[in-house]
Design an enzyme around this catalytic site. Structure first.
Site, PDB file in Angstrom:
ATOM      1  N   ASP A  22       0.849  -1.204   0.000  1.00 46.24           N
ATOM      2  CA  ASP A  22       0.000   0.000   0.000  1.00 46.24           C
ATOM      3  C   ASP A  22       0.879   1.247   0.000  1.00 46.24           C
ATOM      4  O   ASP A  22       1.620   1.472   0.955  1.00 46.24           O
ATOM      5  CB  ASP A  22      -0.897  -0.059   1.246  1.00 46.24           C
ATOM      6  CG  ASP A  22      -1.624   1.239   1.513  1.00 46.24           C
ATOM      7  OD1 ASP A  22      -1.804   2.028   0.566  1.00 46.24           O
ATOM      8  OD2 ASP A  22      -2.029   1.448   2.673  1.00 46.24           O
ATOM      9  N   ASP A  26      -3.903   4.014   2.889  1.00 47.15           N
ATOM     10  CA  ASP A  26      -5.345   3.809   3.132  1.00 47.15           C
ATOM     11  C   ASP A  26      -5.648   2.373   3.547  1.00 47.15           C
ATOM     12  O   ASP A  26      -6.806   1.986   3.675  1.00 47.15           O
ATOM     13  CB  ASP A  26      -6.169   4.202   1.893  1.00 47.15           C
ATOM     14  CG  ASP A  26      -5.869   3.315   0.684  1.00 47.15           C
ATOM     15  OD1 ASP A  26      -4.991   2.427   0.779  1.00 47.15           O
ATOM     16  OD2 ASP A  26      -6.507   3.506  -0.368  1.00 47.15           O
ATOM     17  N   ASP A  30      -1.976  -1.153  -3.755  1.00 43.67           N
ATOM     18  CA  ASP A  30      -2.257  -0.398  -4.977  1.00 43.67           C
ATOM     19  C   ASP A  30      -1.126  -0.584  -5.990  1.00 43.67           C
ATOM     20  O   ASP A  30      -0.115  -1.232  -5.696  1.00 43.67           O
ATOM     21  CB  ASP A  30      -2.485   1.083  -4.647  1.00 43.67           C
ATOM     22  CG  ASP A  30      -1.404   1.630  -3.718  1.00 43.67           C
ATOM     23  OD1 ASP A  30      -0.228   1.365  -4.009  1.00 43.67           O
ATOM     24  OD2 ASP A  30      -1.736   2.269  -2.704  1.00 43.67           O
ATOM     25  N   ASP A 203     -10.712 -14.829 -16.075  1.00 50.68           N
ATOM     26  CA  ASP A 203     -11.544 -15.252 -14.957  1.00 50.68           C
ATOM     27  C   ASP A 203     -12.707 -16.113 -15.457  1.00 50.68           C
ATOM     28  O   ASP A 203     -13.341 -15.780 -16.458  1.00 50.68           O
ATOM     29  CB  ASP A 203     -12.084 -13.986 -14.273  1.00 50.68           C
ATOM     30  CG  ASP A 203     -12.745 -14.271 -12.945  1.00 50.68           C
ATOM     31  OD1 ASP A 203     -12.063 -14.770 -12.043  1.00 50.68           O
ATOM     32  OD2 ASP A 203     -13.951 -13.985 -12.800  1.00 50.68           O
ATOM     33  N   GLU A 256      -8.672 -19.375 -16.293  1.00 50.01           N
ATOM     34  CA  GLU A 256      -9.120 -19.989 -15.035  1.00 50.01           C
ATOM     35  C   GLU A 256     -10.217 -20.965 -15.431  1.00 50.01           C
ATOM     36  O   GLU A 256     -11.348 -20.582 -15.698  1.00 50.01           O
ATOM     37  CB  GLU A 256      -9.671 -18.949 -14.059  1.00 50.01           C
ATOM     38  CG  GLU A 256      -9.959 -19.590 -12.709  1.00 50.01           C
ATOM     39  CD  GLU A 256     -11.116 -18.970 -11.931  1.00 50.01           C
ATOM     40  OE1 GLU A 256     -11.209 -19.224 -10.729  1.00 50.01           O
ATOM     41  OE2 GLU A 256     -11.956 -18.272 -12.519  1.00 50.01           O
TER      42      GLU A 256
HETATM   43  C1  NOJ Z   1     -12.553 -16.419  -9.798  1.00 55.53           C
HETATM   44  C2  NOJ Z   1     -11.747 -15.418  -9.028  1.00 55.53           C
HETATM   45  O1  NOJ Z   1     -10.461 -15.911  -8.845  1.00 55.53           O
HETATM   46  C3  NOJ Z   1     -12.494 -15.199  -7.747  1.00 55.53           C
HETATM   47  O2  NOJ Z   1     -11.739 -14.487  -6.817  1.00 55.53           O
HETATM   48  C4  NOJ Z   1     -13.797 -14.539  -8.054  1.00 55.53           C
HETATM   49  O3  NOJ Z   1     -14.545 -14.395  -6.859  1.00 55.53           O
HETATM   50  C5  NOJ Z   1     -14.613 -15.357  -9.048  1.00 55.53           C
HETATM   51  N1  NOJ Z   1     -13.816 -15.852 -10.133  1.00 55.53           N
HETATM   52  C6  NOJ Z   1     -15.729 -14.527  -9.630  1.00 55.53           C
HETATM   53  O4  NOJ Z   1     -15.207 -13.534 -10.459  1.00 55.53           O
END
Ligand code: NOJ
Length: 523
Positions: A22, A26, A30, A203, A256
Site C-alpha cells: 500500500d 489507506d 495499490d 476469470d 481460469e
Molecule cells: C474467480 C476469481 O479468482 C475469484 O476471486 C472470483 O470471486 C470469481 N472468479 C468470480 O469472479
C-alpha cells in the site's frame, strides 16, 4: 530450431493487488505499491507477474465485479501509474499479465444500469441474462441454478424479471451470444495490449456460454453441465487468440478453467485457443505420492505445455492444507516446500501466489466484522470464504501492518507474522523465502537444458521420484526416510538430508553428472 516462447516455462507470481503493498496509507494495496516492490520480485527470480483486477469496481467481490474494464479504480491508482508499472516491470525483466473478467460485470456497470431501467426483452437487457419465472409458477426462479457463492443464482427485479449471477448478485452474467458483448471485450483486450501487457489471466473462462434454454442441472464442472465448458466458449477464445497473435512479443493468455478432467482442460489450450489453463488438479491433490503421480501422468498425457499451481487468492494456503491432520505443526510448511520442488521440476510453467514464499499460513481466526468475502456472508458463515488467504503481506518491522503501508491493513495481520516478514527472512538462510529464492535460481540454472518429458524412476512406497535427465526430483510423502536414488550431487533440498536418505516431508533435486546443452529461447 523454433524458439521456446517465454510463457512455456515461466514462473508467474500472482499479485492480489489489494493485499500486496500500500503506497497511500489507506490500508489497501495499490499499483504504486506493486511498483515499489518490483526489485523484490525480480530478485526473487520469477519471470512474470499477474495482477488481479484493479479496474473501476464497487469491490463487492474484491474487484472481480468490474464497472469499467478500461480504467483503474482510484483505490488502486491511475492509468498513468499503470503505465509506469508496466515500464518498470519490463525494465526489470518481468512480464506483466492482467486479469480479464468476462463472465460477469459489476451491477454498477453502465450497461447493467441501463438494463435495469429498460423494459423486458429490450436490447439493453439482452447484454445480460434476464428471464421471467417459469409459466404458471410466478414466484419461482427461472431454473434451479445455484450461485457459486451460495444461494440461488437469480435475483428478481421489481418488474418481475430475474437476472442470472453465477456469483454474487452484484455480478450479473453477460450474455455471450450478444455481439456487442463479444466486440466490447475485444476492445478491452486491445486497450491493455496497446498499453504493453504481456497477457491475460481469464476469470471463469469456462463459464461464458450457457446451454440454450438454461435447463435445470445437478451437475458439477463437467463438460456435460449446461453451465460450464459449453462448446461455444472455444470460439470466443479463438477470436481472442487471433487478437493476441496480432501483437508482437508472444502475448499469452491463461484461463481460469475448472473442469472434471485433464482432457476437458486440454480443449482450452488447442493451438488456436488459449496458451495455458490453470491445472487445479495439482492444487487439489492431497499430500500423497500416489495422488501427485496420478495428476502428473494425466496432465502430461493431455497437455504439451501444462501449468502447475499450488495456491491462489481463492484457496486455503498450502502450508495450512498440507498440515491438516499432521501431528507435527511444521509439517504443512515442510510439505509445501517439498511440493514446490516437485512443481518446479515438472515441464511447463508454474504459478506462485504472493506470500507462499514467506511460508504464510491461512489466517483462520478473522472476526466476522472484518471479513469481506461474499462467500462468508452468502453462506451465513457456513463457509469461511477466502479472506484467510488474502491478509496483506508482512514486509518488515515487528508490529502490524509490517511495512504493508503506513495506515494499517484492510484485514488484520496476525502478530506472529513478526517472525515471517520479508525483511527478516531475507537474511535467514534457513527461511522459507531463502529456500524459494534458491529453488527459483536452481530452476533458472537448468532452463532450456531439460527435456519436455519426464521418466518415472523406481520409488520406495510413499515417495515420488521422476527424472528430466539430468535432473532427478524426489519427494518423500511417507512417514519413514527413503534412500535417495543414485546421483552425482544434490542441487537443492527443502530440508537437510540425512546422509543418503531423504527424510519424510522433504523434497530434493539431484543432478546426474552430464554436460548440459542449452536450447534457444525467446527474449
Ligand atoms: C474467480 C476469481 O479468482 C475469484 O476471486 C472470483 O470471486 C470469481 N472468479 C468470480 O469472479
Amino acid at each position: 530450431m523454433r524458439e521456446t516462447p517465454w510463457w512455456h516455462d515461466a514462473v508467474v507470481y500472482e499479485i492480489y493487488v489489494r493485499s500486496f503493498a500500500d503506497s497511500t496509507g489507506d490500508g489497501v494495496g495499490d499499483l504504486a505499491g506493486v511498483r515499489s516492490r518490483l526489485p523484490y520480485l525480480a530478485d526473487l527470480g520469477v519471470d512474470a507477474i499477474w495482477l488481479t483486477p484493479f479496474y473501476r469496481s464497487p469491490m463487492a467481490d474484491g474487484g472481480y465485479d468490474v464497472a469499467d474494464y478500461r480504467d483503474v479504480d482510484p483505490l488502486f491508482g491511475t492509468l498513468d501509474e499503470f503505465d509506469d508499472l508496466v515500464a518498470d516491470a519490463h525494465g526489470q525483466g518481468l512480464r506483466l499479465m492482467v486479469d480479464i473478467v468476462p463472465n460477469h460485470s459489476s451491477a454498477a456497470h453502465p450497461w447493467f444500469q441501463k438494463a435495469l431501467n429498460a423494459p423486458e426483452s429490450s436490447p439493453e437487457r439482452d447484454r445480460y441474462i434476464f428471464r421471467p419465472s417459469p409459466p404458471g409458477r410466478p414466484d419461482t426462479e427461472p431454473n434451479n441454478w445455484l450461485s457459486v457463492f451460495g444461494g440461488p443464482a437469480w435475483t428478481r427485479l421489481p418488474d418481475g424479471d430475474w437476472y442470472l449471477h453465477l456469483f454474487a448478485p452484484q455480478q450479473p452474467d453477460f450474455n455471450w451470444n450478444n455481439p456487442e458483448v463479444r466486440e466490447d471485450f475485444l476492445t478491452t483486450l486491445r486497450f491493455w495490449l496497446d498499453r504493453g501487457v504481456d497477457g491475460f489471466r481469464i476469470d471463469v473462462a469456462m463459464g461464458l456460454h450457457k446451454a440454450e434454454g438454461l435447463p435445470d442441472t445437478a451437475l458439477g464442472f463437467g463438460a456435460r453441465s449446461p453451465i460450464w465448458s459449453r462448446p461455444e466458449v472455444h470460439q470466443v477464445f479463438r477470436e481472442w487468440r487471433a487478437v493476441l497473435d496480432s501483437y508482437p512479443g508472444d502475448r499469452a493468455a491463461v484461463g481460469e478453467v475448472w473442469t472434471d478432467s485433464a482432457e476437458d482442460l486440454a480443449l482450452y489450450v488447442r493451438s488456436d485457443e488459449l496458451h495455458q489453463s490453470f491445472n487445479f488438479a495439482w492444487l487439489e491433490a492431497p499430500w500423497s505420492a500416489g495422488a501427485f503421480r496420478e495428476v502428473i501422468e494425466t496432465t502430461l498425457a493431455a497437455m504439451r505445455a501444462p501449468t502447475w499451481v499450488l495456491s491462489n487468492h481463492d484457496v486455503v494456503r498450502q502450508a495450512t492444507r498440507y498440515g491438516e491432520g499432521a501431528a507435527d505443526p511444521g509439517a504443512g510448511l515442510a510439505r509445501a516446500c517439498a511440493a514446490l520442488l516437485a512443481m518446479l521440476a515438472l515441464p511447463g510453467s508454474a504459478y506462485l501466489y504472493q506470500g507462499e514464499e514467506l511460508g504464510l499460513t491461512e489466517v483462520k481466526n478473522l472476526p466476522s466484522e472484518v471479513r469481506q468475502d461474499p462467500v462468508y456472508f452468502r453462506t451465513k458463515g457456513a463457509m469461511p470464504g477466502r479472506d484467510g488467504c488474502r491478509v496483506p503481506l508482512p514486509w518488515s518491522g515487528t508490529a502490524p501492518p509490517f511495512g504493508f503501508g503506513s495506515g494499517g491493513s484492510w484485514l488484520p495481520q496476525p502478530p506472529e507474522w513478526a517472525g515471517l516478514t520479508m525483511e527478516r527472512q531475507m537474511t535467514d538462510p534457513g527461511s522459507s523465502l531463502s529456500f524459494y529464492r534458491r529453488a527459483l535460481a536452481a530452476r533458472r540454472s537448468l532452463r532450456g537444458t531439460l527435456p519436455d518429458t519426464i521418466t518415472w524412476l523406481d520409488a520406495p512406497a510413499g515417495a515420488l521420484v521422476f527424472s528430466r535427465d539430468p535432473l532427478v526430483c524426489a519427494v518423500n510423502c511417507g512417514t519413514d526416510p527413503v534412500r535417495l536414488p543414485p546421483h552425482e550431487r544434490v542441487l537443492i533440498s527443502s530440508a537437510p538430508l540425512d546422509g543418503g536418505m531423504l527424510p519424510p516431508d522433504t523434497g530434493a533435486w539431484l543432478l546426474r553428472d552430464r554436460p548440459l546443452t542449452p536450447r534457444p529461447r525467446s527474449a
